[in-house]
Design a protein around this motif. Structure first.
Motif, mmCIF file in Angstrom:
data_model
loop_
_atom_site.group_PDB
_atom_site.id
_atom_site.type_symbol
_atom_site.label_atom_id
_atom_site.label_comp_id
_atom_site.label_asym_id
_atom_site.label_seq_id
_atom_site.Cartn_x
_atom_site.Cartn_y
_atom_site.Cartn_z
ATOM 1 N N ASP A 84 0.842 -1.201 0.000
ATOM 2 C CA ASP A 84 0.000 0.000 0.000
ATOM 3 C C ASP A 84 0.871 1.243 0.000
ATOM 4 O OD1 ASP A 84 0.754 0.535 2.751
ATOM 5 O OD2 ASP A 84 -0.684 -1.002 3.338
ATOM 6 N N ALA A 85 0.207 2.399 -0.077
ATOM 7 C CA ALA A 85 0.930 3.668 -0.218
ATOM 8 C C ALA A 85 1.807 3.969 0.993
ATOM 9 C CB ALA A 85 -0.065 4.810 -0.450
ATOM 10 N N GLU A 86 1.383 3.516 2.171
ATOM 11 C CA GLU A 86 2.170 3.778 3.370
ATOM 12 C C GLU A 86 3.554 3.157 3.289
ATOM 13 O OE1 GLU A 86 1.892 5.497 6.351
ATOM 14 O OE2 GLU A 86 0.341 6.526 5.198
ATOM 15 N N ASP A 87 3.672 2.055 2.565
ATOM 16 C CA ASP A 87 4.965 1.375 2.452
ATOM 17 C C ASP A 87 6.002 2.232 1.737
ATOM 18 O OD1 ASP A 87 3.927 -0.812 3.740
ATOM 19 O OD2 ASP A 87 3.431 -1.893 1.897
ATOM 20 N N LEU A 88 5.552 3.184 0.929
ATOM 21 C CA LEU A 88 6.490 4.062 0.223
ATOM 22 C C LEU A 88 7.296 4.920 1.193
ATOM 23 C CD1 LEU A 88 4.244 5.272 -2.749
ATOM 24 C CD2 LEU A 88 6.169 3.688 -2.870
ATOM 25 N N MET A 89 6.794 5.096 2.405
ATOM 26 C CA MET A 89 7.497 5.902 3.399
ATOM 27 C C MET A 89 8.469 5.082 4.235
ATOM 28 S SD MET A 89 6.363 8.782 2.638
ATOM 29 C CE MET A 89 7.200 9.652 3.945
ATOM 30 N N LEU A 299 12.463 9.510 6.219
ATOM 31 C CA LEU A 299 12.964 10.864 6.019
ATOM 32 C C LEU A 299 13.487 11.104 4.609
ATOM 33 C CD1 LEU A 299 14.855 11.443 9.395
ATOM 34 C CD2 LEU A 299 12.484 11.989 8.811
ATOM 35 N N VAL A 300 13.364 10.107 3.728
ATOM 36 C CA VAL A 300 13.798 10.263 2.343
ATOM 37 C C VAL A 300 12.714 9.724 1.410
ATOM 38 C CG1 VAL A 300 16.278 10.189 2.783
ATOM 39 C CG2 VAL A 300 15.038 8.054 2.471
ATOM 40 N N ASP A 301 12.670 10.298 0.213
ATOM 41 C CA ASP A 301 11.666 9.895 -0.774
ATOM 42 C C ASP A 301 12.372 9.563 -2.080
ATOM 43 O OD1 ASP A 301 9.481 9.454 -2.357
ATOM 44 O OD2 ASP A 301 8.753 11.533 -2.339
ATOM 45 N N PHE A 302 12.311 8.274 -2.472
ATOM 46 C CA PHE A 302 12.913 7.842 -3.729
ATOM 47 C C PHE A 302 11.894 7.806 -4.864
ATOM 48 C CE2 PHE A 302 15.687 5.829 -0.537
ATOM 49 C CZ PHE A 302 16.920 6.282 -0.979
ATOM 50 N N ASN A 303 10.649 8.013 -4.563
ATOM 51 C CA ASN A 303 9.591 7.848 -5.562
ATOM 52 C C ASN A 303 9.367 9.133 -6.347
ATOM 53 O OD1 ASN A 303 7.565 6.456 -6.936
ATOM 54 N ND2 ASN A 303 5.985 7.169 -5.515
ATOM 55 N N ILE A 304 10.458 9.692 -6.897
ATOM 56 C CA ILE A 304 10.338 10.935 -7.665
ATOM 57 C C ILE A 304 10.961 10.803 -9.045
ATOM 58 C CG2 ILE A 304 10.233 12.412 -5.632
ATOM 59 C CD1 ILE A 304 13.173 12.983 -5.955
ATOM 60 N N HIS A 305 11.445 9.612 -9.400
ATOM 61 C CA HIS A 305 12.064 9.402 -10.706
ATOM 62 C C HIS A 305 11.817 7.957 -11.115
ATOM 63 C CE1 HIS A 305 15.156 8.912 -13.809
ATOM 64 N NE2 HIS A 305 15.195 10.231 -13.892
ATOM 65 N N ARG A 312 14.771 12.768 -2.401
ATOM 66 C CA ARG A 312 14.412 14.022 -1.736
ATOM 67 C C ARG A 312 14.539 13.799 -0.225
ATOM 68 N NH1 ARG A 312 9.562 14.607 -3.577
ATOM 69 N NH2 ARG A 312 10.085 16.024 -5.295
ATOM 70 N N PHE A 313 15.360 14.638 0.424
ATOM 71 C CA PHE A 313 15.557 14.548 1.866
ATOM 72 C C PHE A 313 14.612 15.517 2.573
ATOM 73 C CE2 PHE A 313 19.501 12.798 0.366
ATOM 74 C CZ PHE A 313 19.950 11.952 1.376
ATOM 75 N N ARG A 314 14.132 15.084 3.723
ATOM 76 C CA ARG A 314 13.375 16.030 4.532
ATOM 77 C C ARG A 314 14.310 17.103 5.086
ATOM 78 N NH1 ARG A 314 9.317 13.558 8.853
ATOM 79 N NH2 ARG A 314 8.576 12.673 6.877
ATOM 80 N N ASP A 315 15.526 16.697 5.487
ATOM 81 C CA ASP A 315 16.533 17.645 5.984
ATOM 82 C C ASP A 315 17.878 16.925 5.985
ATOM 83 O OD1 ASP A 315 18.118 19.493 7.214
ATOM 84 O OD2 ASP A 315 16.908 19.686 9.033
#
Length: 623
Positions: A84-89, A299-305, A312-315
């Motif tokens: 599910d979508a939560e797993d992306l986090m 704290l990171v998002d790889f689902n942008i490419h 994308r880092f949160r900080d």
């Protein structure tokens, strides 16, 4: 003419989507190797033919696939990695989008063998499953793609010649293998084994073997560090494998950045490595390095490419500072040991740095918050005793007279009768066999100062040594603040930048940059150091583009100023000034100019004897 809006047929939509994921053979190597690693494999083999255009095959000894898995795996967005979508986090696998096998099947003939079954799929006959002999002794999977873009002549014309495609497949193979030295990888090109990397290699060994480096294994070092995110709750850690300053390249292609096991195109983290190396590597050169950072998945998002190349880092502020600061400290420690002529042992691991005969064990460092070390940590230590050149060590022409004094006044902004550099010498009392006196010999080519020390001749670059002397003076001088008539305004673009600037305001004030937050995201700087040569844009770019530490901002300014002020190649020095340069060259805590060039090189007595085939004899013997 207006055309009606239509929903594309499924096969057309799939081919369009496939083009975003699979654009050449190297993309198939990337996706299939990710799947093999995610399967828990301990051994992975990649085979390609004709640059991967005719065939790409990846076999592994991982968990394998069932018959039901084979039925579903090539469907669009079919995956075992998330539900599910939560797993992306909370991603812990390299693959997760469920696009790879469907995309490969859309642009080539795909077959997968595992668990006693074989699934084949192509554009003509569709998907079919049949029983087949077990592969890899009943464990693992073999995935084969053939005839890439055979049904897309236009796409195939954009591929490069097979040799170039082979090179890109090899680069992708290396990229994937660097992150997992616990897995055995083999690359076979047109039937020939090109790379065979053994499981259990150390990270430095894997980097050296994968890249085919010719430098000694002892020149590749490993550094580890850990710390807290800016929220003070979550942890980060990293391993950095990096070559000594003698191991350098003319471009950044040998710098690899990995986040949670995945290589990413993250300029900021590459920049952090480069910042840590400033002053140790010559200008225009770059290190050979592989950074393996681990952060909290949420704290990171790889689902942008589509190819998962970006993150994308949160900080990333704390991690950025941890990398640059620990690397700078690590290189400085190695430099000290090299100057002292002793094997340096790290505090945590007892690792030899810059001088042992084997690959160093990693040095461990821990960061609880962003660190801002002084650029030269020895400036506050007790000064070593004065070491003047004796009058007998100088020729009569070099004895201080009016001309010599005038020259020293011109080139030194200090009283030459007193020690100007507060840093103690890093040489031990018995350095060079107990010989510490410096004997000035002369000048050569209006560039080099020649001096004898111990059993060696030293050739000192007059510009580099003067540049370093002036630079250390500037860095060690008292910081006098000056008030700006029109304050500098630094406006941040996001919360990460705002938190960073707010966190470094106290350190900036110590360096002479006094500022305060005015409104949300805006900072006003009313005071800068009197030695500051930049402008508002210089300060803004250093803070926001590079997350520069306060000392590093001044470092760049003073490095440029000292270079312009120092004597140049071709300037004729009198003997007294040249002798003073020679003396101070051996008292520098760092015998490199601020831009990384060495101040001197050495020619030992043994080397000179060897060049004329002379053997050392007793004083009363003649050869």
């Amino acid at each position: 003419m207006r055309r009606p809006v239509r929903v594309l047929r499924e096969d057309v939509a799939r081919r369009i989507a496939a083009g975003e994921v699979i654009d050449r053979p190297a993309a198939m190597v990337r996706e299939l190797m990710d799947n093999a690693v995610d399967s828990g494999a301990g051994r992975i083999t990649v085979e390609i033919k004709n640059g991967g255009i005719d065939m790409v095959r990846v076999s592994d000894d991982g968990s394998g696939m069932s018959e039901d898995d084979l039925k579903n795996c090539a469907q669009p967005h079919a995956t075992s990695k998330i539900t599910d979508a939560e797993d992306l986090m909370h991603l812990t696998t390299l693959g997760f989008r469920g696009e790879a096998l469907a995309s490969i099947a859309a642009v080539s003939s795909l077959s997968i063998s595992s668990g006693g079954f074989r699934m084949a799929m192509d554009g003509i006959r569709g998907r079919r499953i049949e029983k087949a002999a077990e592969v890899n002794g009943g464990r693992g999977t073999v995935v084969t793609s053939e005839h890439l873009f055979e049904d897309f002549p236009a796409r195939r014309t954009f591929l490069k010649r097979p040799a170039s495609e082979t090179m890109m497949c090899r680069e992708m193979f290396v990229e994937k293998s660097l992150a997992r030295s616990d897995i055995s990888f083999r690359l076979v090109v047109d039937g020939d084994v090109r790379l065979d990397l053994k499981a259990g290699e150390t990270a430095p060994e894997r980097l050296r073997n994968a890249l085919g480096m010719r430098e000694s294994a002892s020149a590749i070092k490993e550094l580890r560090a850990a710390g807290k995110e800016s929220d003070g709750i979550h942890d980060w850690k990293f391993t950095l494998v990096i070559g000594e300053p003698s191991v350098r390249r003319n471009d950044r292609r040998a710098i690899f950045v990995y986040v949670n096991g995945r290589r990413v195109q993250e300029y900021s983290l590459m920049q952090a490595i480069e910042y840590g190396c400033q002053g140790f590597f010559p200008n225009g050169t770059h290190p050979v390095a592989a950074l393996f950072a681990e952060v909290e998945p949420s704290l990171v998002d790889f689902n942008i490419h589509p190819a998962k190349k970006e993150v994308r880092f949160r900080d990333m502020t704390s991690l950025h500072h941890g990398i640059s600061s620990s690397l700078r400290s690590f290189l400085m420690s190695g430099l000290k040991s090299q100057m002292e002529g002793t094997d340096f042992k790290s505090e945590a691991e007892g690792a030899s740095v810059f001088g042992d005969s084997s690959v160093a064990e990693p040095e461990e460092r821990t960061f609880q918050k962003p660190a801002f070390p002084d650029a030269f940590p020895h400036q506050n230590e007790t000064a070593a005793p004065e070491r003047n050149l004796s009058e007998n060590a100088l020729p009569k022409s070099a004895m201080p007279g009016r001309g010599g004094a005038d020259m020293r006044t011109r080139f030194f902004s200090f009283d030459t009768a007193k020690r100007s550099l507060g840093e103690p010498s890093l040489f031990g009392e018995n350095e060079a066999g107990g010989e510490r006196n410096v004997r000035y010999i002369g000048r050569a080519m209006e560039t080099f100062i020649i001096a004898e020390r111990g059993n060696a001749l030293y050739f000192i670059d007059q510009h580099a040594v003067h540049e370093r002397i002036l630079f250390d003076e500037m860095m060690g001088a008292e910081r006098i603040a000056q008030t700006l008539l029109i304050p500098y305004i630094v406006e941040t673009e996001n919360e990460e930048q705002e938190r960073y600037v707010a966190s470094v305001l106290p350190k900036l004030a110590e360096a002479g940059f006094i500022g305060k937050a005015t409104v949300e995201g805006v900072f006003e700087f009313s005071t800068v150091p009197s030695s500051w040569k930049g402008d508002e844009k210089t300060l803004r770019d250093a803070l926001l583009d590079g997350f520069e530490e306060p000392e590093r901002i001044l470092y760049k300014v003073f490095a440029s100023a000292s270079c312009r002020k120092a004597v140049m190649q071709g300037t004729r020095l009198d003997d007294a000034t040249a002798a003073e340069f020679a003396r101070k060259a051996f008292e520098l805590p760092d015998p490199h100019c601020p831009h990384g060039r060495p101040v001197y090189f050495r020619l030992t007595k043994e080397q000179m004897f060897a060049n004329v085939r002379r053997t050392e004899t007793a004083p009363d013997q003649t050869v």
